[in-house]
Design an enzyme around this catalytic site. Structure first.
Site, PDB file in Angstrom:
ATOM      1  N   LYS A  36       0.850  -1.200   0.000  1.00 49.88           N
ATOM      2  CA  LYS A  36       0.000   0.000   0.000  1.00 49.88           C
ATOM      3  C   LYS A  36       0.883   1.246   0.000  1.00 49.88           C
ATOM      4  O   LYS A  36       1.730   1.430   0.872  1.00 49.88           O
ATOM      5  CB  LYS A  36      -0.903   0.002   1.228  1.00 49.88           C
ATOM      6  CG  LYS A  36      -1.887   1.166   1.240  1.00 49.88           C
ATOM      7  CD  LYS A  36      -2.935   0.975   2.306  1.00 49.88           C
ATOM      8  CE  LYS A  36      -2.546   1.548   3.642  1.00 49.88           C
ATOM      9  NZ  LYS A  36      -2.468   3.026   3.682  1.00 49.88           N
ATOM     10  N   ASP A  63      -3.373   4.257  -1.878  1.00 53.17           N
ATOM     11  CA  ASP A  63      -4.308   4.727  -0.847  1.00 53.17           C
ATOM     12  C   ASP A  63      -4.177   6.236  -0.676  1.00 53.17           C
ATOM     13  O   ASP A  63      -3.606   6.719   0.301  1.00 53.17           O
ATOM     14  CB  ASP A  63      -4.002   3.984   0.464  1.00 53.17           C
ATOM     15  CG  ASP A  63      -4.981   4.337   1.581  1.00 53.17           C
ATOM     16  OD1 ASP A  63      -6.110   4.765   1.278  1.00 53.17           O
ATOM     17  OD2 ASP A  63      -4.607   4.184   2.758  1.00 53.17           O
ATOM     18  N   LEU A  64      -4.711   6.977  -1.644  1.00 49.38           N
ATOM     19  CA  LEU A  64      -4.644   8.438  -1.562  1.00 49.38           C
ATOM     20  C   LEU A  64      -5.993   9.018  -1.140  1.00 49.38           C
ATOM     21  O   LEU A  64      -6.155  10.231  -1.046  1.00 49.38           O
ATOM     22  CB  LEU A  64      -4.166   9.025  -2.900  1.00 49.38           C
ATOM     23  CG  LEU A  64      -2.764   8.560  -3.323  1.00 49.38           C
ATOM     24  CD1 LEU A  64      -2.364   9.160  -4.661  1.00 49.38           C
ATOM     25  CD2 LEU A  64      -1.722   8.908  -2.258  1.00 49.38           C
ATOM     26  N   LYS A  65      -6.950   8.166  -0.912  1.00 45.63           N
ATOM     27  CA  LYS A  65      -8.260   8.568  -0.370  1.00 45.63           C
ATOM     28  C   LYS A  65      -8.802   9.822  -1.063  1.00 45.63           C
ATOM     29  O   LYS A  65      -9.026  10.847  -0.425  1.00 45.63           O
ATOM     30  CB  LYS A  65      -8.175   8.788   1.146  1.00 45.63           C
ATOM     31  CG  LYS A  65      -7.754   7.546   1.911  1.00 45.63           C
ATOM     32  CD  LYS A  65      -7.853   7.748   3.413  1.00 45.63           C
ATOM     33  CE  LYS A  65      -7.483   6.509   4.189  1.00 45.63           C
ATOM     34  NZ  LYS A  65      -6.056   6.142   4.125  1.00 45.63           N
ATOM     35  N   ILE A  69     -13.844  17.472  -6.161  1.00 47.56           N
ATOM     36  CA  ILE A  69     -14.962  17.593  -7.107  1.00 47.56           C
ATOM     37  C   ILE A  69     -14.873  16.430  -8.109  1.00 47.56           C
ATOM     38  O   ILE A  69     -13.787  15.891  -8.355  1.00 47.56           O
ATOM     39  CB  ILE A  69     -14.951  18.957  -7.837  1.00 47.56           C
ATOM     40  CG1 ILE A  69     -13.629  19.167  -8.583  1.00 47.56           C
ATOM     41  CG2 ILE A  69     -15.221  20.098  -6.864  1.00 47.56           C
ATOM     42  CD1 ILE A  69     -13.656  20.367  -9.524  1.00 47.56           C
ATOM     43  N   THR A 119     -10.526   4.141  10.462  1.00 46.51           N
ATOM     44  CA  THR A 119     -10.483   3.291  11.661  1.00 46.51           C
ATOM     45  C   THR A 119      -9.877   4.022  12.859  1.00 46.51           C
ATOM     46  O   THR A 119      -9.869   3.502  13.965  1.00 46.51           O
ATOM     47  CB  THR A 119      -9.704   1.987  11.394  1.00 46.51           C
ATOM     48  OG1 THR A 119      -8.559   2.291  10.612  1.00 46.51           O
ATOM     49  CG2 THR A 119     -10.547   0.977  10.677  1.00 46.51           C
ATOM     50  N   GLN A 178      -5.148   4.136  16.245  1.00 45.31           N
ATOM     51  CA  GLN A 178      -6.339   3.410  15.790  1.00 45.31           C
ATOM     52  C   GLN A 178      -7.274   3.214  16.974  1.00 45.31           C
ATOM     53  O   GLN A 178      -6.824   3.017  18.103  1.00 45.31           O
ATOM     54  CB  GLN A 178      -5.933   2.037  15.233  1.00 45.31           C
ATOM     55  CG  GLN A 178      -4.957   2.095  14.067  1.00 45.31           C
ATOM     56  CD  GLN A 178      -5.644   2.412  12.742  1.00 45.31           C
ATOM     57  OE1 GLN A 178      -6.774   2.901  12.726  1.00 45.31           O
ATOM     58  NE2 GLN A 178      -4.970   2.165  11.646  1.00 45.31           N
ATOM     59  N   ARG A 199       2.377  -0.328  11.030  1.00 50.79           N
ATOM     60  CA  ARG A 199       3.356  -0.194  12.098  1.00 50.79           C
ATOM     61  C   ARG A 199       3.767  -1.492  12.810  1.00 50.79           C
ATOM     62  O   ARG A 199       4.958  -1.653  13.116  1.00 50.79           O
ATOM     63  CB  ARG A 199       2.886   0.869  13.105  1.00 50.79           C
ATOM     64  CG  ARG A 199       3.049   2.272  12.539  1.00 50.79           C
ATOM     65  CD  ARG A 199       2.237   3.294  13.259  1.00 50.79           C
ATOM     66  NE  ARG A 199       0.810   3.138  12.993  1.00 50.79           N
ATOM     67  CZ  ARG A 199      -0.116   3.953  13.438  1.00 50.79           C
ATOM     68  NH1 ARG A 199       0.228   4.980  14.192  1.00 50.79           N
ATOM     69  NH2 ARG A 199      -1.387   3.746  13.139  1.00 50.79           N
TER      70      ARG A 199
HETATM   71  O1  C5P Z   1       0.197   1.322  11.030  1.00 53.95           O
HETATM   72  P1  C5P Z   1      -1.205   0.796  10.839  1.00 53.95           P
HETATM   73  O2  C5P Z   1      -1.247  -0.725  10.814  1.00 53.95           O
HETATM   74  O3  C5P Z   1      -2.192   1.405  11.792  1.00 53.95           O
HETATM   75  O4  C5P Z   1      -1.572   1.267   9.356  1.00 53.95           O
HETATM   76  C1  C5P Z   1      -2.863   1.215   8.849  1.00 53.95           C
HETATM   77  C2  C5P Z   1      -2.864   1.781   7.472  1.00 53.95           C
HETATM   78  O5  C5P Z   1      -4.185   1.711   6.970  1.00 53.95           O
HETATM   79  C3  C5P Z   1      -2.449   3.247   7.373  1.00 53.95           C
HETATM   80  O6  C5P Z   1      -1.661   3.367   6.192  1.00 53.95           O
HETATM   81  C4  C5P Z   1      -3.738   4.007   7.189  1.00 53.95           C
HETATM   82  O7  C5P Z   1      -3.602   5.126   6.343  1.00 53.95           O
HETATM   83  C5  C5P Z   1      -4.628   2.978   6.516  1.00 53.95           C
HETATM   84  N1  C5P Z   1      -6.066   3.159   6.694  1.00 53.95           N
HETATM   85  C6  C5P Z   1      -6.681   3.213   7.937  1.00 53.95           C
HETATM   86  N2  C5P Z   1      -8.055   3.393   8.028  1.00 53.95           N
HETATM   87  C7  C5P Z   1      -8.779   3.502   6.900  1.00 53.95           C
HETATM   88  C8  C5P Z   1      -8.149   3.437   5.638  1.00 53.95           C
HETATM   89  C9  C5P Z   1      -6.780   3.240   5.594  1.00 53.95           C
HETATM   90  O8  C5P Z   1      -6.031   3.071   8.964  1.00 53.95           O
HETATM   91  N3  C5P Z   1     -10.100   3.626   6.983  1.00 53.95           N
END
Ligand code: C5P
Length: 215
Positions: A36, A63-65, A69, A119, A178, A199
């Site tokens: 990712k 994953d640039l979310k 527009i 999350t 999280q 992480r």
């Molecule tokens: O380090 P960790 O395991 O918490 O990383 C989770 C990854 O998932 C991060 O890159 C974060 O940007 C991504 N993510 C998230 N929640 C979302 C979408 C993506 O934590 N809803």
């Protein structure tokens, strides 16, 4: 690790430069087959890292979310398609026109995954369900949600769709920022197709050994 499971773990390459990202790709491929690339790494080094991952034989979750527009998001999705990414994220809260414009230009090989509620944020499962239903009705291929909502989504949404679950932590590991965390096994049992781990692997003394905890 068996092949089926390894293809369902996505490593979040949340590092700040190409060299570090390359280190983790070299270390963990082929045990990890999808990497990712998020806003930090993409801002730091751009498509170079995507090309590197592809050259290695792995796939990219961009994953640039996207949340902008409709015209801008559609243009970005088109560019992501040219980079041949396997999947990308956009915010379901961007609304129906934004989502449908993205679906209209997405290349067939690129899966569009809608972010429901991050999350790191607290939310109720009904809110996630509502957003997921809405995103899928606009033509998305799947959604990101925590393991805590995945089972509800599987129960309430009968059609086929992809669930990607971040916030994965081994038993007893710190949650970091999280809030809606779960173990890999809980996420899979709840119906996640892919789990995203950052992480707990990136910060481990031995990332290869840490990866095995997510079997
Ligand atoms: O380090 P960790 O395991 O918490 O990383 C989770 C990854 O998932 C991060 O890159 C974060 O940007 C991504 N993510 C998230 N929640 C979302 C979408 C993506 O934590 N809803």
């Amino acid at each position: 690790m068996n092949d089926e499971l390894s293809s369902r773990i996505i490593l979040a390459l949340d590092v700040d430069n190409f060299k570090k990202a390359r280190y983790f790709v070299d270390l963990l491929y082929p045990e990890v087959k999808i990497f990712k690339v998020g806003s930090q790494l993409f801002t730091a080094c751009g498509p170079q890292i995507i090309e590197y991952i592809h050259k290695k034989g792995a796939e990219v979750f961009l994953d640039l979310k996207y949340f902008d527009i409709p015209h801008t998001v559609a243009a970005a999705v088109y560019q992501a398609g040219r980079l041949k990414v396997k999947m990308l994220t956009l915010h379901i809260l961007g609304g129906p026109t934004m989502l449908k414009s993205a679906v209209a230009v997405a290349k067939r090989q690129t899966l569009l995954i809608g972010v429901t509620v991050l999350t790191s944020q607290k939310t109720g499962p009904q809110e996630v369900l509502k957003l997921a239903k809405f995103g899928l009705s606009c033509g998305l291929d799947g959604v990101v949600c925590s393991a805590q909502e995945a089972a509800l989504l599987r129960r309430k949404i009968r059609k086929k769709f992809i669930i990607v679950t971040p916030g994965i932590r081994p038993e007893g590991y710190k949650a970091d920022d999280q809030t809606r965390t779960a173990t890999a096994q809980q996420a899979r049992e709840a119906g996640a197709d892919f789990i995203v781990v950052g992480r707990p692997i990136l910060e481990a003394k031995n990332p290869q050994e840490a990866l095995r905890q997510f079997k």
